[in-house]
Design a protein around this motif. Structure first.
Motif, mmCIF file in Angstrom:
data_model
loop_
_atom_site.group_PDB
_atom_site.id
_atom_site.type_symbol
_atom_site.label_atom_id
_atom_site.label_comp_id
_atom_site.label_asym_id
_atom_site.label_seq_id
_atom_site.Cartn_x
_atom_site.Cartn_y
_atom_site.Cartn_z
ATOM 1 N N GLY A 1 -0.105 -12.502 5.380
ATOM 2 C CA GLY A 1 -0.540 -11.814 4.168
ATOM 3 C C GLY A 1 -1.826 -12.389 3.618
ATOM 4 N N ARG A 2 -1.958 -13.709 3.640
ATOM 5 C CA ARG A 2 -3.166 -14.348 3.109
ATOM 6 C C ARG A 2 -4.376 -14.123 4.001
ATOM 7 N NH1 ARG A 2 0.754 -18.388 2.198
ATOM 8 N NH2 ARG A 2 0.062 -19.515 4.056
ATOM 9 N N SER A 3 -4.144 -13.835 5.300
ATOM 10 C CA SER A 3 -5.266 -13.694 6.234
ATOM 11 C C SER A 3 -5.921 -12.328 6.166
ATOM 12 C CB SER A 3 -4.788 -13.947 7.668
ATOM 13 O OG SER A 3 -3.972 -12.878 8.120
ATOM 14 N N SER A 4 -5.267 -11.365 5.512
ATOM 15 C CA SER A 4 -5.792 -10.003 5.470
ATOM 16 C C SER A 4 -6.494 -9.750 4.143
ATOM 17 C CB SER A 4 -4.658 -8.987 5.673
ATOM 18 O OG SER A 4 -5.152 -7.680 5.619
ATOM 19 N N VAL A 5 -7.794 -9.957 4.125
ATOM 20 C CA VAL A 5 -8.540 -9.821 2.873
ATOM 21 C C VAL A 5 -8.698 -8.358 2.465
ATOM 22 C CG1 VAL A 5 -9.786 -11.973 3.206
ATOM 23 C CG2 VAL A 5 -10.742 -9.853 4.131
ATOM 24 N N THR A 6 -8.508 -7.413 3.409
ATOM 25 C CA THR A 6 -8.676 -5.999 3.093
ATOM 26 C C THR A 6 -7.373 -5.338 2.652
ATOM 27 O OG1 THR A 6 -8.288 -5.354 5.397
ATOM 28 C CG2 THR A 6 -10.571 -5.761 4.726
ATOM 29 N N GLN A 7 -6.248 -6.041 2.770
ATOM 30 C CA GLN A 7 -4.961 -5.388 2.515
ATOM 31 C C GLN A 7 -4.789 -4.998 1.049
ATOM 32 O OE1 GLN A 7 -1.423 -7.010 4.369
ATOM 33 N NE2 GLN A 7 -0.248 -6.633 2.509
ATOM 34 N N GLN A 8 -4.312 -3.767 0.843
ATOM 35 C CA GLN A 8 -3.998 -3.250 -0.475
ATOM 36 C C GLN A 8 -2.618 -2.600 -0.429
ATOM 37 O OE1 GLN A 8 -5.968 -3.603 -3.164
ATOM 38 N NE2 GLN A 8 -7.526 -4.675 -1.958
ATOM 39 N N PRO A 9 -1.881 -2.612 -1.534
ATOM 40 C CA PRO A 9 -0.610 -1.888 -1.540
ATOM 41 C C PRO A 9 -0.851 -0.387 -1.539
ATOM 42 C CG PRO A 9 -1.089 -2.755 -3.723
ATOM 43 C CD PRO A 9 -2.135 -3.308 -2.803
ATOM 44 N N ALA A 10 -0.038 0.345 -0.786
ATOM 45 C CA ALA A 10 -0.091 1.806 -0.817
ATOM 46 C C ALA A 10 0.861 2.263 -1.918
ATOM 47 C CB ALA A 10 0.321 2.381 0.536
ATOM 48 N N GLU A 11 0.321 2.681 -3.042
ATOM 49 C CA GLU A 11 1.128 2.938 -4.227
ATOM 50 C C GLU A 11 1.703 4.347 -4.279
ATOM 51 O OE1 GLU A 11 -1.584 1.945 -7.352
ATOM 52 O OE2 GLU A 11 -1.197 -0.213 -7.183
ATOM 53 N N SER A 12 1.180 5.260 -3.477
ATOM 54 C CA SER A 12 1.655 6.634 -3.490
ATOM 55 C C SER A 12 2.928 6.780 -2.666
ATOM 56 C CB SER A 12 0.597 7.582 -2.916
ATOM 57 O OG SER A 12 -0.597 7.530 -3.668
ATOM 58 N N ALA A 13 3.835 7.633 -3.129
ATOM 59 C CA ALA A 13 4.948 8.032 -2.275
ATOM 60 C C ALA A 13 4.373 8.881 -1.138
ATOM 61 C CB ALA A 13 5.974 8.822 -3.073
ATOM 62 N N LEU A 14 5.086 8.906 -0.026
ATOM 63 C CA LEU A 14 4.594 9.613 1.151
ATOM 64 C C LEU A 14 5.605 10.659 1.591
ATOM 65 C CD1 LEU A 14 2.477 9.841 3.451
ATOM 66 C CD2 LEU A 14 3.851 8.178 4.718
ATOM 67 N N LEU A 15 5.138 11.887 1.738
ATOM 68 C CA LEU A 15 5.930 12.957 2.319
ATOM 69 C C LEU A 15 5.458 13.146 3.753
ATOM 70 C CD1 LEU A 15 7.992 15.276 2.058
ATOM 71 C CD2 LEU A 15 6.126 16.693 1.134
ATOM 72 N N LEU A 16 6.349 12.883 4.707
ATOM 73 C CA LEU A 16 6.019 13.041 6.123
ATOM 74 C C LEU A 16 6.652 14.325 6.630
ATOM 75 C CD1 LEU A 16 6.372 9.587 7.941
ATOM 76 C CD2 LEU A 16 4.287 10.914 7.557
ATOM 77 N N LEU A 17 5.816 15.222 7.152
ATOM 78 C CA LEU A 17 6.260 16.515 7.643
ATOM 79 C C LEU A 17 5.949 16.610 9.129
ATOM 80 C CD1 LEU A 17 4.750 18.560 4.681
ATOM 81 C CD2 LEU A 17 7.149 17.896 4.959
ATOM 82 N N GLU A 18 6.917 17.032 9.919
ATOM 83 C CA GLU A 18 6.746 17.122 11.369
ATOM 84 C C GLU A 18 6.867 18.589 11.774
ATOM 85 O OE1 GLU A 18 8.618 13.990 13.609
ATOM 86 O OE2 GLU A 18 9.061 12.857 11.783
ATOM 87 N N PRO A 19 5.716 19.304 11.877
ATOM 88 C CA PRO A 19 5.744 20.752 12.078
ATOM 89 C C PRO A 19 6.224 21.156 13.473
ATOM 90 C CG PRO A 19 3.629 20.015 11.177
ATOM 91 C CD PRO A 19 4.359 18.813 11.663
#
Length: 253
Positions: free
Chosen positions: A190-208
């Motif tokens: 976790g400390r090694s990834s300076v670009t990491q950000q939390p993904a705060e949005s809920a995700l709807l995954l659709l498989e057409p």
């Protein structure tokens, strides 16, 4: 919050035993952007080392890696990884954090190469459908949305209707758990990834369904999610944890 486990759709003809779509009640969602110049090393690390390490962690069931169907820039590529776990708490378990705190040398080389990196530990709160697809439509639902209402209408109306109309194979809602997501921050990886950000949005995954375009699917959801936009991804690689071996049965004496 109780996850809705994948279940047999009543309309499945000829099914004599339970069938699945997602394999667990928790997910880890990773959004990663990588410079094209770094792709050979990234792919080698991800498929041959990183997924093996992650999916062999107790409580992990399956990982699917997807690549964006369309580029945002000329020299980078966007990826989506969906890890499925028994439940969201697996993603803050002692064994998982121990592995994050002991990254391999190759991990230490590759993770800092990420141009962008967003990550969220999630609970699966709605799911309908059977099987899985090589194509997904990822719809991020912004913070502040009434997720309880979205969840209710997805499960009672929209997902069953899309599946019954053969527009969709599977739909699932993934709601982030900020506390579990943040557990990684104290580890070496976790400390090694300076670009990491939390993904705060809920995700709807659709498989057409095969041949059904994304606009057709999202048009059926605009009353639920006004202004809905989704991004298409295609499957690159999948890895599953092995089921427990079945004990050999002795023959008749």
């Amino acid at each position: 919050m109780t996850a809705l486990q994948p279940s047999l759709m009543p309309s499945a003809p000829g099914a004599s035993q339970p069938l699945e779509s997602l394999t667990g009640g928790g997910t880890m969602i990773n959004w990663i952007t990588v410079a094209d110049a770094d792709l050979p090393l990234f792919e080698d690390w991800y498929n041959f080392q990183h997924l093996v390490e992650r999916v062999s962690t107790p409580g992990f069931r399956r990982a699917r890696r997807f690549v964006a169907a369309q580029r945002r820039t000329l020299d980078t590529t966007d990826f989506l990884t969906v890890y499925e776990t028994d439940d969201v708490q697996v993603l803050s378990s002692p064994e998982y954090l121990r592995r994050l705190d002991s990254p391999t040398e190759l991990t230490r080389r590759v993770v800092p190469l990420f141009v962008e990196f967003r990550r969220a530990a999630c609970t699966v709160t709605a799911v309908a459908g059977l099987g899985s697809s090589a194509r997904v439509l990822a719809v991020e639902i912004p913070p502040g949305t009434d997720l309880a209402e979205v969840r209710r209408r997805l499960t009672t109306d929209h997902l069953p209707r899309l599946i019954a109309g053969h527009l969709l194979h599977v739909g699932s809602l993934h709601e982030p758990d900020a506390g579990v997501t943040a557990a990684k921050a104290s580890t070496a990886e976790g400390r090694s990834s300076v670009t990491q950000q939390p993904a705060e949005s809920a995700l709807l995954l659709l498989e057409p369904q095969t041949g059904v375009d994304a606009d057709t699917v999202t048009a059926e959801l605009v009353d639920l999610l006004p202004g809905i936009t989704g991004r298409e991804f295609t499957l690159l690689f999948e890895m599953r944890s092995a089921p427990a071996p079945v004990a050999a049965q002795e023959g008749p004496a």
